[in-house]
Design an enzyme around this catalytic site. Structure first.
Site, PDB file in Angstrom:
ATOM      1  N   MET A  29      34.349   5.658 -23.636  1.00 58.74           N
ATOM      2  CA  MET A  29      34.580   4.140 -24.831  1.00 58.74           C
ATOM      3  C   MET A  29      35.601   5.347 -26.313  1.00 58.74           C
ATOM      4  O   MET A  29      35.669   5.092 -26.787  1.00 58.74           O
ATOM      5  CB  MET A  29      33.936   4.272 -25.583  1.00 58.74           C
ATOM      6  CG  MET A  29      32.571   3.052 -24.254  1.00 58.74           C
ATOM      7  SD  MET A  29      31.893   1.920 -25.031  1.00 58.74           S
ATOM      8  CE  MET A  29      30.634   2.970 -25.909  1.00 58.74           C
ATOM      9  N   LEU A  32      36.597  11.669 -28.000  1.00 54.49           N
ATOM     10  CA  LEU A  32      36.012  12.174 -27.465  1.00 54.49           C
ATOM     11  C   LEU A  32      35.923  13.961 -28.562  1.00 54.49           C
ATOM     12  O   LEU A  32      36.200  14.309 -29.361  1.00 54.49           O
ATOM     13  CB  LEU A  32      37.482  12.434 -26.561  1.00 54.49           C
ATOM     14  CG  LEU A  32      37.853  11.812 -25.723  1.00 54.49           C
ATOM     15  CD1 LEU A  32      38.957  12.343 -25.006  1.00 54.49           C
ATOM     16  CD2 LEU A  32      36.751  10.618 -24.832  1.00 54.49           C
ATOM     17  N   HIS A  33      35.040  13.925 -27.599  1.00 55.40           N
ATOM     18  CA  HIS A  33      33.963  15.477 -28.293  1.00 55.40           C
ATOM     19  C   HIS A  33      34.030  15.988 -26.975  1.00 55.40           C
ATOM     20  O   HIS A  33      34.367  15.959 -26.249  1.00 55.40           O
ATOM     21  CB  HIS A  33      32.567  15.146 -28.899  1.00 55.40           C
ATOM     22  CG  HIS A  33      31.495  14.691 -28.591  1.00 55.40           C
ATOM     23  ND1 HIS A  33      31.511  14.930 -26.875  1.00 55.40           N
ATOM     24  CD2 HIS A  33      31.358  13.257 -28.514  1.00 55.40           C
ATOM     25  CE1 HIS A  33      30.154  14.146 -26.903  1.00 55.40           C
ATOM     26  NE2 HIS A  33      30.718  12.667 -27.305  1.00 55.40           N
ATOM     27  N   GLU A  34      33.283  17.343 -27.254  1.00 55.53           N
ATOM     28  CA  GLU A  34      33.376  18.802 -26.134  1.00 55.53           C
ATOM     29  C   GLU A  34      32.363  17.773 -25.023  1.00 55.53           C
ATOM     30  O   GLU A  34      32.490  17.973 -23.728  1.00 55.53           O
ATOM     31  CB  GLU A  34      32.710  19.691 -26.749  1.00 55.53           C
ATOM     32  CG  GLU A  34      33.590  20.852 -27.321  1.00 55.53           C
ATOM     33  CD  GLU A  34      34.814  21.193 -26.763  1.00 55.53           C
ATOM     34  OE1 GLU A  34      34.398  21.600 -25.295  1.00 55.53           O
ATOM     35  OE2 GLU A  34      35.639  21.273 -27.124  1.00 55.53           O
ATOM     36  N   GLY A  35      31.677  17.331 -25.627  1.00 54.78           N
ATOM     37  CA  GLY A  35      30.658  16.703 -24.528  1.00 54.78           C
ATOM     38  C   GLY A  35      31.830  15.508 -22.887  1.00 54.78           C
ATOM     39  O   GLY A  35      31.765  16.014 -21.860  1.00 54.78           O
ATOM     40  N   HIS A  36      32.967  14.901 -23.587  1.00 50.06           N
ATOM     41  CA  HIS A  36      33.925  14.214 -23.189  1.00 50.06           C
ATOM     42  C   HIS A  36      34.243  15.646 -22.120  1.00 50.06           C
ATOM     43  O   HIS A  36      34.919  15.058 -21.415  1.00 50.06           O
ATOM     44  CB  HIS A  36      34.572  13.270 -23.731  1.00 50.06           C
ATOM     45  CG  HIS A  36      33.510  11.951 -24.043  1.00 50.06           C
ATOM     46  ND1 HIS A  36      33.748  12.218 -25.979  1.00 50.06           N
ATOM     47  CD2 HIS A  36      32.656  10.759 -23.804  1.00 50.06           C
ATOM     48  CE1 HIS A  36      32.656  11.282 -25.743  1.00 50.06           C
ATOM     49  NE2 HIS A  36      32.218  10.716 -25.033  1.00 50.06           N
ATOM     50  N   GLU A 147      24.520  13.544 -19.415  1.00 51.66           N
ATOM     51  CA  GLU A 147      23.095  13.217 -18.590  1.00 51.66           C
ATOM     52  C   GLU A 147      22.687  12.527 -19.972  1.00 51.66           C
ATOM     53  O   GLU A 147      21.276  12.224 -20.658  1.00 51.66           O
ATOM     54  CB  GLU A 147      22.433  14.213 -17.797  1.00 51.66           C
ATOM     55  CG  GLU A 147      23.107  14.605 -16.644  1.00 51.66           C
ATOM     56  CD  GLU A 147      22.046  15.421 -16.154  1.00 51.66           C
ATOM     57  OE1 GLU A 147      22.151  16.040 -14.969  1.00 51.66           O
ATOM     58  OE2 GLU A 147      21.321  16.455 -16.877  1.00 51.66           O
ATOM     59  N   ASP A 149      22.782  10.346 -21.715  1.00 51.95           N
ATOM     60  CA  ASP A 149      23.016   8.795 -21.548  1.00 51.95           C
ATOM     61  C   ASP A 149      22.080   8.399 -19.917  1.00 51.95           C
ATOM     62  O   ASP A 149      22.481   8.012 -19.160  1.00 51.95           O
ATOM     63  CB  ASP A 149      24.141   7.788 -21.545  1.00 51.95           C
ATOM     64  CG  ASP A 149      24.975   7.848 -23.110  1.00 51.95           C
ATOM     65  OD1 ASP A 149      24.000   7.614 -24.468  1.00 51.95           O
ATOM     66  OD2 ASP A 149      25.798   8.515 -23.192  1.00 51.95           O
ATOM     67  N   ARG A 190      28.264   9.241 -32.227  1.00 53.91           N
ATOM     68  CA  ARG A 190      27.348   8.874 -33.252  1.00 53.91           C
ATOM     69  C   ARG A 190      26.579   9.859 -34.519  1.00 53.91           C
ATOM     70  O   ARG A 190      26.838   9.668 -35.486  1.00 53.91           O
ATOM     71  CB  ARG A 190      25.989   8.499 -32.758  1.00 53.91           C
ATOM     72  CG  ARG A 190      26.220   6.908 -32.446  1.00 53.91           C
ATOM     73  CD  ARG A 190      24.803   5.947 -32.628  1.00 53.91           C
ATOM     74  NE  ARG A 190      25.503   5.215 -31.872  1.00 53.91           N
ATOM     75  CZ  ARG A 190      25.357   4.750 -30.727  1.00 53.91           C
ATOM     76  NH1 ARG A 190      24.013   5.545 -29.769  1.00 53.91           N
ATOM     77  NH2 ARG A 190      25.350   3.499 -30.418  1.00 53.91           N
TER      78      ARG A 190
HETATM   79  O1  PAF Z   1      28.944   6.054 -22.214  1.00 57.24           O
HETATM   80  C1  PAF Z   1      29.192   5.405 -22.355  1.00 57.24           C
HETATM   81  O2  PAF Z   1      30.972   6.184 -22.916  1.00 57.24           O
HETATM   82  C2  PAF Z   1      29.643   3.387 -21.889  1.00 57.24           C
HETATM   83  O3  PAF Z   1      29.009   3.912 -21.990  1.00 57.24           O
HETATM   84  C3  PAF Z   1      31.394   3.807 -20.775  1.00 57.24           C
HETATM   85  C4  PAF Z   1      30.040   4.489 -19.501  1.00 57.24           C
HETATM   86  C5  PAF Z   1      32.015   4.348 -20.616  1.00 57.24           C
HETATM   87  C6  PAF Z   1      30.534   2.716 -20.376  1.00 57.24           C
HETATM   88  O4  PAF Z   1      31.737   1.888 -21.742  1.00 57.24           O
END
Ligand code: PAF
Length: 285
Positions: A29, A32-36, A147, A149, A190
């Site tokens: 979504m 973006l941070h280091e996790g992404h 992981e 989430d 967050r």
């Molecule tokens: O984890 C997220 O960023 C969102 O829930 C996802 C998987 C991109 C779905 O919108």
């Protein structure tokens, strides 16, 4: 890196990539941070081409959750992804994702209930719906999710199995370990909402979780360890604990005691107005 915002050019761009080798999808979504970026780097190791989606999905936000406040920084995100060598960015707007008349919802039973599903009714329907659409739109060979989430990952795995999306499921849906700050706090968009004081107190979350896991491994009953964990978080300044539970790592069945199968500690707690989630394995290794 090519950016596309409409479905037809997306399909053309993906077809060209797929002709040249496997494609991995990293759904995000944005903000973006280091996790992404860890997901993107893992994707690049596993596939010839990486496609990242950025879409702030309105259907996974509840009425009392501020969709409008969710951080949006497409230009900065685009620069980060280009620097990582991502091949294609899929950045549809809400009308491209949910055209007028849109009326379909994907509901995953079982694993979506309880935990975050209890505090955020409809959230996982929104996640499952958009991820199902992303899988159909991009048709990747594999997809990567954090992981952090854990319940979301379980919901997506269940949906993929049930709807025969992305095959073989066990190899196609990859969970990537949580990236943490030096003090153990899991990276999350967050965290930006925390004041410096709250940010300091937030480190009690991973610390107390590790303490609870150590206690359970030394023989403490799960129920007592969860009560101690909740008290430790409240002492550290958390306003409330939504849940602190040990569950089967795969199907998320609640566990009163450890068995032979992998178990996971999952916690959601609120500090100020911010709800933080985290999870950790009970078994080592
Ligand atoms: O984890 C997220 O960023 C969102 O829930 C996802 C998987 C991109 C779905 O919108």
């Amino acid at each position: 890196m090519q950016t596309v915002t409409q479905l037809d050019p997306l399909r053309r761009a993906v077809a060209m990539l797929k002709a040249d080798g496997p494609v991995a999808l990293v759904p995000t979504m944005g903000a973006l941070h280091e996790g992404h970026l860890a997901l993107v780097r893992e994707a690049a190791k596993r596939a010839a081409h990486v496609v990242v989606s950025i879409f702030v999905n309105p259907r996974q936000f509840g009425a009392n959750e501020d969709l409008g406040k969710y951080p949006r920084q497409l230009a900065a995100d685009t620069a980060l992804l280009a620097a990582e060598g991502v091949h294609l960015l899929w950045a549809p707007d809400a009308a491209a994702m949910y055209p007028p008349g849109y009326a379909t919802n994907v509901v995953v039973g079982g694993v979506s209930q309880g935990l975050c599903g209890a505090a955020r009714p409809g959230h996982f329907d929104g996640v499952a719906t958009v991820v199902c659409k992303l899988f159909n739109q991009v048709a990747p060979d594999l997809a990567l999710f954090g992981e952090k989430d854990w319940q979301q990952l379980a919901v997506i795995r269940r949906m993929a199995r049930d709807l025969d999306l992305l095959l073989p499921h066990a190899d196609a849906i990859i969970g990537v370990p949580t990236v943490r700050e030096a003090d153990g706090l899991a990276l999350s968009s967050r965290n930006a909402f925390l004041t410096p004081e709250q940010r300091q107190s937030a480190a009690a979350l991973p610390r107390s979780m590790a303490g609870a896991i150590a206690a359970i491994r030394s023989g403490a009953p799960i129920r007592a360890a969860m009560a101690a964990l909740t008290a430790a978080l409240e002492d550290a300044g958390f306003a409330s604990v939504d849940f602190a539970e040990v569950r089967d790592a795969g199907d998320l069945t609640p566990l009163a005691e450890l068995g032979p199968d992998p178990a996971r500690l999952l916690v959601a707690a609120r500090i100020g107005g911010t709800r933080l989630i985290d999870n950790m394995p009970l078994q080592a290794g």
